[in-house]
Design a protein around this motif. Structure first.
Motif, PDB file in Angstrom:
ATOM      1  N   SER A  72      -7.718   0.434   2.329  1.00  0.00           N
ATOM      2  CA  SER A  72      -9.098  -0.131   3.064  1.00  0.00           C
ATOM      3  C   SER A  72      -8.677  -0.860   4.332  1.00  0.00           C
ATOM      4  CB  SER A  72     -10.102  -0.925   2.345  1.00  0.00           C
ATOM      5  OG  SER A  72      -9.334  -2.129   1.664  1.00  0.00           O
ATOM      6  N   ASN A  85      -7.974  -5.468  -4.777  1.00  0.00           N
ATOM      7  CA  ASN A  85      -7.162  -4.274  -4.775  1.00  0.00           C
ATOM      8  C   ASN A  85      -6.119  -4.142  -3.800  1.00  0.00           C
ATOM      9  OD1 ASN A  85      -5.768  -2.085  -5.641  1.00  0.00           O
ATOM     10  ND2 ASN A  85      -7.431  -0.641  -4.788  1.00  0.00           N
ATOM     11  N   SER A 102      -4.902  -1.331  -1.882  1.00  0.00           N
ATOM     12  CA  SER A 102      -6.015  -0.181  -1.411  1.00  0.00           C
ATOM     13  C   SER A 102      -5.766  -0.020   0.221  1.00  0.00           C
ATOM     14  CB  SER A 102      -7.585  -0.915  -1.351  1.00  0.00           C
ATOM     15  OG  SER A 102      -8.200  -0.040  -0.373  1.00  0.00           O
ATOM     16  N   SER A 117       0.672  -1.296   0.003  1.00  0.00           N
ATOM     17  CA  SER A 117      -0.052  -0.183   0.019  1.00  0.00           C
ATOM     18  C   SER A 117       0.650   1.450  -0.070  1.00  0.00           C
ATOM     19  CB  SER A 117      -0.963  -0.083   0.928  1.00  0.00           C
ATOM     20  OG  SER A 117      -1.898  -0.951   1.147  1.00  0.00           O
TER      21      SER A 117
END
Length: 408
Positions: free
Chosen positions: A159, A154, A157, A30
């Motif tokens: 998240s 993904n 990401s 990330s």
């Protein structure tokens, strides 16, 4: 209420402390940091534990265990709440530094509170096992909690950082439990605390202690080298999806738990020295058997545990034979000393465990980045061989000290 409060505290810190391997993997993906950069997360966590334990632990009784718990939990709740909003690698480093600082306060406080709640040795041992068992439950559940927040579609990401909102809420509930729990404030003994601090410094110069702390250092170097980099190994070497890479690492934690439980039964019938030598030989054999299998991973897409190659299950099984080493050498060391020397020795164990963990993560990360994951894990055979040497001298020295009754 007190037991619920300290159990909840240990549970949430188990998740946070043992998430470092997962966070290293996600940080590389990330935040696009290098493996050596990601490896320093272990240092922010472990060195914070070491420094705070070394400097502050002796003075916690003066402010009270309840206040120490609340300060630790409050610090972590704030850091967990702000980390997803910042979403930068430096904020993750700050988070782990805070988690390490807070855990040093929490561990000292929890161990002392267990002593307050236990009128005899049997009840103390029983409650300690319950709390440590809950810690292991937190370790196991942590891999699955983090994996649930990873976006497999993904992987880059951010998240996954939302997991910290959930953890902030759990820490907040724990804070309330501690706040309403009737934890007694101990009587402070500053003179005694300072005496233990000085004793700890003096003990470092003893031959037995030097051999022991080297053994502890090497063991934790191996454990954290594997534990911190196993998710990345699963992802980059074995080609597992990110969420499966994290989930399957839980086998390592399960293996450690089973290994320590089984060791208790074995050690009731077998001397510790030949047992640990067999464990070290089995560790080396596991590495030599499982790592070559990682070279023959096919190109078949992997979507779940059922598709994972055999190496993904064999490598973490090293935890079975690794698990007994740390508690056994600690037990042998402490049982060789009079009780008056147990507290300063415990301080040394915490400090050198932290230094070993940091070194293991950073060195493994550097080798992983330069030579690849298989070579990084192969080179862990070197500290395994070195522990066999240190244990030989440790056994001989511990018998001499036990005969005398105390360190010189």
């Amino acid at each position: 209420m007190i037991i619920a409060a300290i159990a909840a505290s240990y549970y949430v810190f188990a998740i946070l402390l043992n998430s470092v391997g997962t966070v290293i993997l996600q940080s590389i993906t990330s935040f696009e940091v290098s493996k050596p950069q990601a490896s320093i997360l272990e240092g922010f966590k472990d060195l914070s534990i070491a420094i705070v334990s070394f400097l502050v632990a002796s003075f916690i009784p003066r402010v009270g265990y309840k206040l120490a718990l609340l300060c630790g939990l409050g610090l972590v709740a704030v850091l967990c709440a702000i980390t997803p909003g910042i979403a930068e690698f430096w904020s993750v480093k700050l988070l782990f530094a805070g988690v390490g600082t807070a855990f040093a306060l929490v561990k000292v406080s929890v161990y002392a509170i267990i002593g307050q709640l236990s009128p005899d040795t049997r009840s103390h041992s029983s409650l300690m096992n319950v709390i440590e068992g809950i810690f292991m439950l937190g370790v196991l559940s942590g891999y699955w909690v983090f994996a649930a927040f990873i976006d497999e579609a993904n992987p880059a990401s951010l998240s996954w950082l939302n997991v910290y909102y959930l953890l902030a809420a759990v820490v907040a509930v724990t804070f309330i439990l501690v706040l309403i729990a009737p934890v007694e404030k101990p009587r402070a003994e500053p003179a005694k605390a300072m005496l233990e601090f000085v004793t700890m410094l003096k003990m470092v110069y003893q031959p037995l202690v030097l051999i022991f702390i080297l053994s502890v250092f090497l063991y934790v170097l191996i454990e954290q080298g594997i534990g911190s980099w196993l998710p990345t190994f699963n992802r980059e070497v074995l080609g597992l999806p990110v969420n499966v890479s994290v989930q399957i690492t839980s086998i390592f934690a399960v293996s450690l738990a089973i290994g320590r439980l089984a060791a208790g039964a074995v050690l009731a019938r077998m001397n510790w020295y030949p047992f640990l030598m067999l464990c070290l030989i089995a560790m080396g054999a596991t590495m030599l058997l499982s790592l070559p299998l990682a070279q023959h991973v096919g190109d078949t897409p992997i979507a779940s545990w059922l598709d994972a190659p055999l190496a993904a299950f064999l490598v973490p099984l090293i935890g079975l034979t690794m698990a007994p080493i740390y508690p056994v050498i600690n037990s042998v060391m402490l049982s060789s000393l009079p009780k008056s020397q147990h507290a300063p020795m415990t301080g040394l164990i915490v400090v050198f465990s932290a230094l070993g963990g940091t070194t293991g993560s950073i060195v493994t990360g550097l080798i992983f980045d330069a030579m690849g994951g298989q070579q990084a894990f192969y080179l862990l055979l070197v500290p395994i061989a070195l522990i066999m040497v240190t244990l030989f001298f440790f056994r001989r020295s511990s018998l001499q000290v036990k005969a005398k009754g105390e360190l010189a």
